[in-house]
Design a protein around this motif. Structure first.
Motif, PDB file in Angstrom:
ATOM      1  N   MET A   1     -92.908 -15.122 -26.790  1.00 46.25           N
ATOM      2  CA  MET A   1     -92.543 -14.682 -25.453  1.00 46.25           C
ATOM      3  C   MET A   1     -92.813 -13.185 -25.332  1.00 46.25           C
ATOM      4  O   MET A   1     -92.601 -12.441 -26.286  1.00 46.25           O
ATOM      5  CB  MET A   1     -91.065 -14.959 -25.194  1.00 46.25           C
ATOM      6  CG  MET A   1     -90.710 -16.441 -25.120  1.00 46.25           C
ATOM      7  SD  MET A   1     -91.538 -17.347 -23.812  1.00 46.25           S
ATOM      8  CE  MET A   1     -90.908 -16.554 -22.368  1.00 46.25           C
ATOM      9  N   PRO A   2     -93.262 -12.764 -24.184  1.00 43.11           N
ATOM     10  CA  PRO A   2     -93.498 -11.334 -24.007  1.00 43.11           C
ATOM     11  C   PRO A   2     -92.188 -10.553 -23.964  1.00 43.11           C
ATOM     12  O   PRO A   2     -91.170 -11.070 -23.519  1.00 43.11           O
ATOM     13  CB  PRO A   2     -94.234 -11.253 -22.663  1.00 43.11           C
ATOM     14  CG  PRO A   2     -93.945 -12.527 -21.978  1.00 43.11           C
ATOM     15  CD  PRO A   2     -93.652 -13.542 -23.030  1.00 43.11           C
ATOM     16  N   THR A   3     -92.258  -9.302 -24.435  1.00 43.70           N
ATOM     17  CA  THR A   3     -91.097  -8.424 -24.351  1.00 43.70           C
ATOM     18  C   THR A   3     -90.957  -7.946 -22.908  1.00 43.70           C
ATOM     19  O   THR A   3     -91.787  -8.263 -22.045  1.00 43.70           O
ATOM     20  CB  THR A   3     -91.288  -7.204 -25.266  1.00 43.70           C
ATOM     21  OG1 THR A   3     -92.426  -6.464 -24.797  1.00 43.70           O
ATOM     22  CG2 THR A   3     -91.476  -7.625 -26.714  1.00 43.70           C
ATOM     23  N   ASN A   4     -89.911  -7.150 -22.628  1.00 41.99           N
ATOM     24  CA  ASN A   4     -89.740  -6.607 -21.273  1.00 41.99           C
ATOM     25  C   ASN A   4     -90.937  -5.761 -20.871  1.00 41.99           C
ATOM     26  O   ASN A   4     -91.385  -5.795 -19.738  1.00 41.99           O
ATOM     27  CB  ASN A   4     -88.439  -5.800 -21.172  1.00 41.99           C
ATOM     28  CG  ASN A   4     -87.227  -6.699 -21.172  1.00 41.99           C
ATOM     29  OD1 ASN A   4     -87.324  -7.873 -20.822  1.00 41.99           O
ATOM     30  ND2 ASN A   4     -86.090  -6.163 -21.571  1.00 41.99           N
ATOM     31  N   HIS A   5     -91.466  -4.969 -21.823  1.00 45.53           N
ATOM     32  CA  HIS A   5     -92.678  -4.183 -21.551  1.00 45.53           C
ATOM     33  C   HIS A   5     -93.855  -5.109 -21.268  1.00 45.53           C
ATOM     34  O   HIS A   5     -94.643  -4.892 -20.369  1.00 45.53           O
ATOM     35  CB  HIS A   5     -93.044  -3.311 -22.752  1.00 45.53           C
ATOM     36  CG  HIS A   5     -92.562  -1.899 -22.669  1.00 45.53           C
ATOM     37  ND1 HIS A   5     -92.342  -1.244 -21.497  1.00 45.53           N
ATOM     38  CD2 HIS A   5     -92.280  -1.027 -23.667  1.00 45.53           C
ATOM     39  CE1 HIS A   5     -91.942  -0.018 -21.758  1.00 45.53           C
ATOM     40  NE2 HIS A   5     -91.884   0.141 -23.069  1.00 45.53           N
ATOM     41  N   GLY A   6     -93.980  -6.144 -22.057  1.00 46.35           N
ATOM     42  CA  GLY A   6     -95.119  -7.045 -21.953  1.00 46.35           C
ATOM     43  C   GLY A   6     -95.127  -7.894 -20.691  1.00 46.35           C
ATOM     44  O   GLY A   6     -96.185  -8.326 -20.235  1.00 46.35           O
ATOM     45  N   LYS A   7     -93.955  -8.142 -20.100  1.00 45.95           N
ATOM     46  CA  LYS A   7     -93.869  -8.991 -18.909  1.00 45.95           C
ATOM     47  C   LYS A   7     -94.651  -8.431 -17.721  1.00 45.95           C
ATOM     48  O   LYS A   7     -95.071  -9.179 -16.857  1.00 45.95           O
ATOM     49  CB  LYS A   7     -92.414  -9.223 -18.512  1.00 45.95           C
ATOM     50  CG  LYS A   7     -91.710 -10.163 -19.454  1.00 45.95           C
ATOM     51  CD  LYS A   7     -90.265 -10.376 -19.059  1.00 45.95           C
ATOM     52  CE  LYS A   7     -89.584 -11.277 -20.071  1.00 45.95           C
ATOM     53  NZ  LYS A   7     -88.173 -11.470 -19.739  1.00 45.95           N
ATOM     54  N   THR A   8     -94.864  -7.123 -17.697  1.00 46.96           N
ATOM     55  CA  THR A   8     -95.631  -6.532 -16.594  1.00 46.96           C
ATOM     56  C   THR A   8     -97.128  -6.773 -16.748  1.00 46.96           C
ATOM     57  O   THR A   8     -97.890  -6.529 -15.824  1.00 46.96           O
ATOM     58  CB  THR A   8     -95.377  -5.012 -16.498  1.00 46.96           C
ATOM     59  OG1 THR A   8     -95.787  -4.397 -17.710  1.00 46.96           O
ATOM     60  CG2 THR A   8     -93.919  -4.724 -16.212  1.00 46.96           C
ATOM     61  N   PHE A   9     -97.547  -7.266 -17.903  1.00 46.08           N
ATOM     62  CA  PHE A   9     -98.971  -7.475 -18.189  1.00 46.08           C
ATOM     63  C   PHE A   9     -99.363  -8.948 -18.272  1.00 46.08           C
ATOM     64  O   PHE A   9    -100.441  -9.276 -18.735  1.00 46.08           O
ATOM     65  CB  PHE A   9     -99.346  -6.802 -19.514  1.00 46.08           C
ATOM     66  CG  PHE A   9     -99.187  -5.315 -19.488  1.00 46.08           C
ATOM     67  CD1 PHE A   9    -100.154  -4.518 -18.889  1.00 46.08           C
ATOM     68  CD2 PHE A   9     -98.081  -4.707 -20.056  1.00 46.08           C
ATOM     69  CE1 PHE A   9    -100.009  -3.150 -18.860  1.00 46.08           C
ATOM     70  CE2 PHE A   9     -97.928  -3.339 -20.028  1.00 46.08           C
ATOM     71  CZ  PHE A   9     -98.900  -2.550 -19.430  1.00 46.08           C
ATOM     72  N   CYS A  10     -98.469  -9.841 -17.854  1.00 46.64           N
ATOM     73  CA  CYS A  10     -98.787 -11.264 -18.006  1.00 46.64           C
ATOM     74  C   CYS A  10     -98.049 -12.097 -16.974  1.00 46.64           C
ATOM     75  O   CYS A  10     -97.226 -11.595 -16.227  1.00 46.64           O
ATOM     76  CB  CYS A  10     -98.411 -11.744 -19.407  1.00 46.64           C
ATOM     77  SG  CYS A  10     -96.625 -11.749 -19.710  1.00 46.64           S
ATOM     78  N   GLU A  11     -98.382 -13.386 -16.978  1.00 49.02           N
ATOM     79  CA  GLU A  11     -97.614 -14.358 -16.228  1.00 49.02           C
ATOM     80  C   GLU A  11     -97.464 -15.594 -17.107  1.00 49.02           C
ATOM     81  O   GLU A  11     -98.296 -15.866 -17.966  1.00 49.02           O
ATOM     82  CB  GLU A  11     -98.261 -14.698 -14.893  1.00 49.02           C
ATOM     83  CG  GLU A  11     -99.599 -15.378 -14.968  1.00 49.02           C
ATOM     84  CD  GLU A  11    -100.183 -15.654 -13.588  1.00 49.02           C
ATOM     85  OE1 GLU A  11     -99.435 -15.698 -12.611  1.00 49.02           O
ATOM     86  OE2 GLU A  11    -101.400 -15.827 -13.520  1.00 49.02           O
ATOM     87  N   ILE A  12     -96.395 -16.350 -16.873  1.00 51.81           N
ATOM     88  CA  ILE A  12     -96.123 -17.543 -17.666  1.00 51.81           C
ATOM     89  C   ILE A  12     -96.372 -18.750 -16.773  1.00 51.81           C
ATOM     90  O   ILE A  12     -95.790 -18.869 -15.700  1.00 51.81           O
ATOM     91  CB  ILE A  12     -94.684 -17.531 -18.215  1.00 51.81           C
ATOM     92  CG1 ILE A  12     -94.487 -16.285 -19.091  1.00 51.81           C
ATOM     93  CG2 ILE A  12     -94.391 -18.802 -18.978  1.00 51.81           C
ATOM     94  CD1 ILE A  12     -93.069 -16.066 -19.543  1.00 51.81           C
ATOM     95  N   LEU A  13     -97.280 -19.636 -17.209  1.00 56.93           N
ATOM     96  CA  LEU A  13     -97.694 -20.780 -16.401  1.00 56.93           C
ATOM     97  C   LEU A  13     -97.405 -22.093 -17.118  1.00 56.93           C
ATOM     98  O   LEU A  13     -97.363 -22.145 -18.346  1.00 56.93           O
ATOM     99  CB  LEU A  13     -99.203 -20.709 -16.133  1.00 56.93           C
ATOM    100  CG  LEU A  13     -99.713 -19.450 -15.449  1.00 56.93           C
ATOM    101  CD1 LEU A  13    -101.233 -19.433 -15.468  1.00 56.93           C
ATOM    102  CD2 LEU A  13     -99.203 -19.404 -14.028  1.00 56.93           C
ATOM    103  N   ASP A  14     -97.249 -23.167 -16.330  1.00 57.48           N
ATOM    104  CA  ASP A  14     -97.167 -24.503 -16.906  1.00 57.48           C
ATOM    105  C   ASP A  14     -98.550 -24.913 -17.375  1.00 57.48           C
ATOM    106  O   ASP A  14     -99.546 -24.608 -16.738  1.00 57.48           O
ATOM    107  CB  ASP A  14     -96.693 -25.520 -15.859  1.00 57.48           C
ATOM    108  CG  ASP A  14     -95.220 -25.379 -15.534  1.00 57.48           C
ATOM    109  OD1 ASP A  14     -94.463 -24.978 -16.434  1.00 57.48           O
ATOM    110  OD2 ASP A  14     -94.828 -25.680 -14.392  1.00 57.48           O
TER     111      ASP A  14
END
Length: 169
Positions: free
Chosen positions: A1-14
């Motif tokens: 899972m992305p960290t809080n920093h990493g969440k701005t650089f990705c999206e989580i998809l089904d």
């Protein structure tokens, strides 16, 4: 899972699962902007595989490019039996954008296929009307079976349908 920093650089998809049952599976798709934020030579060796720099210093954060994921070529499931002129039930569903179950329901409604066997132990066979639209193919032997074949029920033969079947969908 992305960290809080990493969440701005990705999206989580089904993910699209081939069996369409059970727990949903998610996957992380990274934006191209993450590449500029990766530290290529960390000064201290840690257990962390990827280091993300502070997104506030990134030029791309909040830009149009940042919100667009990198599009990857989807795995090609068409021609899983290497048959250019026929669709398997799964391939037909993928081609029309519906599930295999939907394809089976429509084909059963039009009496083109029928279930032969007991419970889950069985398979679909073409009906007399169904033979106008397709043929039975055995992928393990790479052979076609006609209506009179004695091995239709004992082989791994599956119905494969020609392009004219698309008129029903």
């Amino acid at each position: 899972m992305p960290t809080n920093h990493g969440k701005t650089f990705c999206e989580i998809l089904d993910t699209g699962k081939s069996h369409h049952c059970g727990t949903p599976v998610k996957q992380v798709k990274w934006f191209q902007s993450v590449l500029k934020s990766l530290n290529t030579a960390p000064s201290v060796k840690t257990n962390t595989v990827v280091h993300i720099s502070n997104p506030a210093h990134s030029e791309e954060v909040g830009s149009d490019k940042d919100s667009d994921p990198v599009h990857r070529k989807q795995k090609r499931k068409r021609n899983r039996y290497e048959l250019d002129d026929y669709f398997s039930l799964v391939e037909l569903g993928e081609f029309i954008g519906r599930s295999r179950q939907h394809v089976v329901k429509v084909l059963e409604k039009h009496r083109l296929i029928k279930w032969v066997g007991k419970g889950k132990r069985g398979k679909y066979l073409l009906t007399d009307k169904g033979w106008q639209f397709g043929i039975m193919f055995d992928p393990s032997e790479n052979t076609f079976h006609n209506r009179q074949s004695k091995r239709l029920t004992t082989s791994n033969a599956q119905p494969v349908l020609g392009y004219d079947i698309l008129a029903l969908f």
